[in-house]
Each structure stands twice: as C-alpha cells, then as structure tokens.
Design a protein around this motif. Structure first.
Motif, mmCIF file in Angstrom:
data_model
loop_
_atom_site.group_PDB
_atom_site.id
_atom_site.type_symbol
_atom_site.label_atom_id
_atom_site.label_comp_id
_atom_site.label_asym_id
_atom_site.label_seq_id
_atom_site.Cartn_x
_atom_site.Cartn_y
_atom_site.Cartn_z
ATOM 1 N N HIS A 191 0.777 -1.106 -0.083
ATOM 2 C CA HIS A 191 0.069 -0.062 0.097
ATOM 3 C C HIS A 191 0.778 1.271 0.130
ATOM 4 O O HIS A 191 0.264 2.343 0.101
ATOM 5 N N ALA A 192 2.306 1.005 -0.168
ATOM 6 C CA ALA A 192 2.975 2.411 -0.398
ATOM 7 C C ALA A 192 2.498 3.375 -1.311
ATOM 8 O O ALA A 192 2.141 2.854 -2.345
ATOM 9 N N GLY A 193 2.654 4.599 -0.728
ATOM 10 C CA GLY A 193 2.377 5.672 -1.815
ATOM 11 C C GLY A 193 0.508 5.977 -1.576
ATOM 12 O O GLY A 193 0.299 7.193 -2.012
ATOM 13 N N HIS A 194 -0.185 5.096 -0.942
ATOM 14 C CA HIS A 194 -1.315 5.348 -0.898
ATOM 15 C C HIS A 194 -1.710 6.265 0.465
ATOM 16 O O HIS A 194 -0.915 5.827 1.411
ATOM 17 N N GLN A 195 -2.838 7.104 0.318
ATOM 18 C CA GLN A 195 -3.007 7.925 1.825
ATOM 19 C C GLN A 195 -4.356 7.695 2.102
ATOM 20 O O GLN A 195 -5.116 7.681 1.210
ATOM 21 N N GLU A 196 -4.676 7.709 3.195
ATOM 22 C CA GLU A 196 -5.881 7.789 3.724
ATOM 23 C C GLU A 196 -6.171 9.314 4.493
ATOM 24 O O GLU A 196 -5.229 9.653 4.946
#
Length: 329
Positions: A322-327
């Motif tokens: 999930h690197a690079g994804h943000q919540e």
C-alpha cells in the motif's frame, strides 16, 4: 512487566507525536503500525516492534489488528486516523483482550457528521445555525454571506462561501451539503481530554499561526476561559471519553462557537504536550482504568515545526503493498 501498546497511523504528525510521548514511559512497550513502510514513526521504535497494516477501509483492517493483538500480546490499541477509528470503533470487542483507546462509536459518528454534530451541540448555545442545503436552507432569512460545506469530510475540503440568496438557491440539494452561519473571526484549536465519566480534565486552546496541509506548524497555547469552557461544553455534549480536537471560530459578534470536532489526536499535539498536558500518556492511563487528575493545568508556550530525518539501513525499510497510498486523517 510492561504494558504493550500499538499506535497506528505512524506516518502522520499525530502518530509520531503519540509514539514519542509514550516512548518516554518506562512502563510501556510501544509498537508502531502504518499502511506504508515509509511511515517515519515506524522507525522510532525497535525493528521487532514495527508492523504494516492494510488501509482502514480494507475489509481485513480489523482482523489484521486482532491478529497483532494475539501475536504481540497487546494490551492497548491507539489509532490516530479517522478512517481507522470509524472502522474499528463499532467492532472493538474483536480486539479483546486489548482495549481500543478511542471514544465510543456513537461519539465518533456524531462528531464526523457535521449536521448531527451541530444538532447535538445546539443546546449548549455554542453551535452556529446549521441546516441541509435545499428547501430548508432557503426558508431561512440568512445574513449573507454564509458557509456551505459537505456534511461529512475533514478540514476545509469542499467549503465554499455563499455570497447571496441567488447563490444559496443554486446550491445542489442532492450532494449532502449543509449551510451554516458565516464565522468571520479568529480560529482556535482546543485539545480536550475527558475522563471515564465525561468530565473534562484539560482543554488547551492554541492558535493556528501557520498551517500546512491542514496541520498547524506554528502557534501558541492561550489561557482563555471562554475558549476552554466552550470547548469543554461541546465535548461533554457529544459524550466524549478520551481525546478530541475542538475547533472554534469567532462569529460576527466575537463569540467563540463550534467549527468542527475531530475525535482523535491532533497533528499539533507536541505543543499541547510541551504546555504541560501530555494527552497520549493520559489516554493510556484512562483506558487502562486508572483515575485521571480532576484538572491538568497548562502554560502559555509557542512552537514552530521543522522537518526531521530518521536515517535507517536500506534493508530495514518495510515493504508494503500500500506504499504511496494515503487515507484521510
């Protein structure tokens, strides 16, 4: 034997602040988790105490937390991310025997719904007039301009200024927008912690002198009984147990009123800790069943923020799908 605590959202300012606070306690063993292996807070703890999690919206998020509880013999789980809190608050029993250090699901859901929040807080006298866009808003004789904003969502995303009645009547009625009285005055953030009975033991107002990506990077704490009492009344109105950030803004008459409530640790937490209210440590004691002081005093102090590097060996960087994804936090 130490108490074993997992802090999630280790890549955000709040997560880093919570981890640093708890690492100062010799009676705690601190684990850090995030969805991204590049999250800086992971590398504040020893390598054997770093964990990768799915995103908070992932169906495996809560089961993954439960697995960590079992594998690491965790006593307490602290999430610093809104999306994660919503996912786990109504399922906290799945983390047993660990305790989730978070407000109730009802408190979270109320705080994160701006219309429900305004309606719950209206009896305090500190909530601006708030109604759904459409026929209900159009029936009111507003003093323009007014605010329109999404009913749900963090910070200033989607907020617009409505200059006149024609613009009000042009607002879409099917997008979940709310309309509120315009608040032209200065904005304050008040970090609040309430004990197990809902009594507020600290309410620390601070200015937002400089803001970057929604997080205050410079400001100062202020001793202001009006701000402290207003934030305390609003926190009690939503049944807060634990921590929340109450945002206030002055209305046309100069009164401090509700802007929003974020039911989680704030990103500018280091300033409140430096002022004398170590909220992460107090939250640990609260959810471990220990009695909190009736009142925790604070002092006026200012802070500025800067970037800081953590240097690690390349082979120690955790690899996440999930690197690079943000919540949203």
């Amino acid at each position: 034997m130490t108490t074993r605590v997992l802090v999630t959202g280790a890549g955000g300012p709040a997560g880093v602040a919570v981890i640093r606070s708890l690492l100062r306690r010799s009676d705690l063993t601190v684990f850090a988790a995030d969805m991204d292996g590049w999250a800086s807070g992971l590398y504040l703890v020893p390598s054997e105490q770093r964990r990768l999690l799915p995103p908070g919206r992932d169906e495996d998020f809560v089961p993954a937390l439960a697995r960590f509880v079992a594998e690491d013999a965790l006593d307490l789980v602290i999430s610093t991310v809104d999306v994660e809190l919503v996912a786990v608050a109504a399922r906290r029993e799945e983390l047993a025997p660990a305790v989730l250090a978070a407000p109730s699901a009802e408190t979270l859901n109320t705080a994160l719904d701006k219309l429900a929040l305004a309606e719950r807080c209206a009896p305090t006298g500190f909530a601006p007039r708030t109604v759904l866009a459409g026929p209900e808003a159009e029936r009111i004789d507003w003093e323009f301009p007014v605010f329109a904003k999404p009913r749900q969502g963090a910070g200033s995303r989607g907020v617009r200024l409505v200059p006149d009645r024609a613009a009000l009547e042009a607002l879409p009625a099917d997008e979940g927008l709310i309309v509120q009285d315009f608040l032209p005055g200065e904005e304050y953030s008040v970090d609040v912690i309430a004990d197990a009975q809902g009594n507020v033991v600290a309410a620390v107002p601070r200015t937002r002198a400089r803001v970057d990506s929604g997080v205050a990077i410079a400001g100062c704490t202020v001793r202001d009984p009006e701000l402290e009492d207003t934030a305390a009344a609003l926190a009690q109105a939503i049944g807060l147990v634990g921590v929340a950030n109450v945002q206030l803004r002055r209305d046309r008459s100069g009164r401090a009123v509700l802007l929003e409530i974020n039911p989680r640790f704030p990103g500018a937490l280091p300033l409140t800790i430096a002022a004398g209210v170590d909220i992460p440590s107090l939250v640990v004691d609260l959810f471990l069943g220990r009695e909190l002081p009736a009142r925790v005093p604070f002092r006026e102090v200012a802070s500025v923020r800067f970037l800081e590097d953590i240097i690690v060996e390349v082979e120690d960087v955790l690899v996440s799908a999930h690197a690079g994804h943000q919540e949203e936090s």
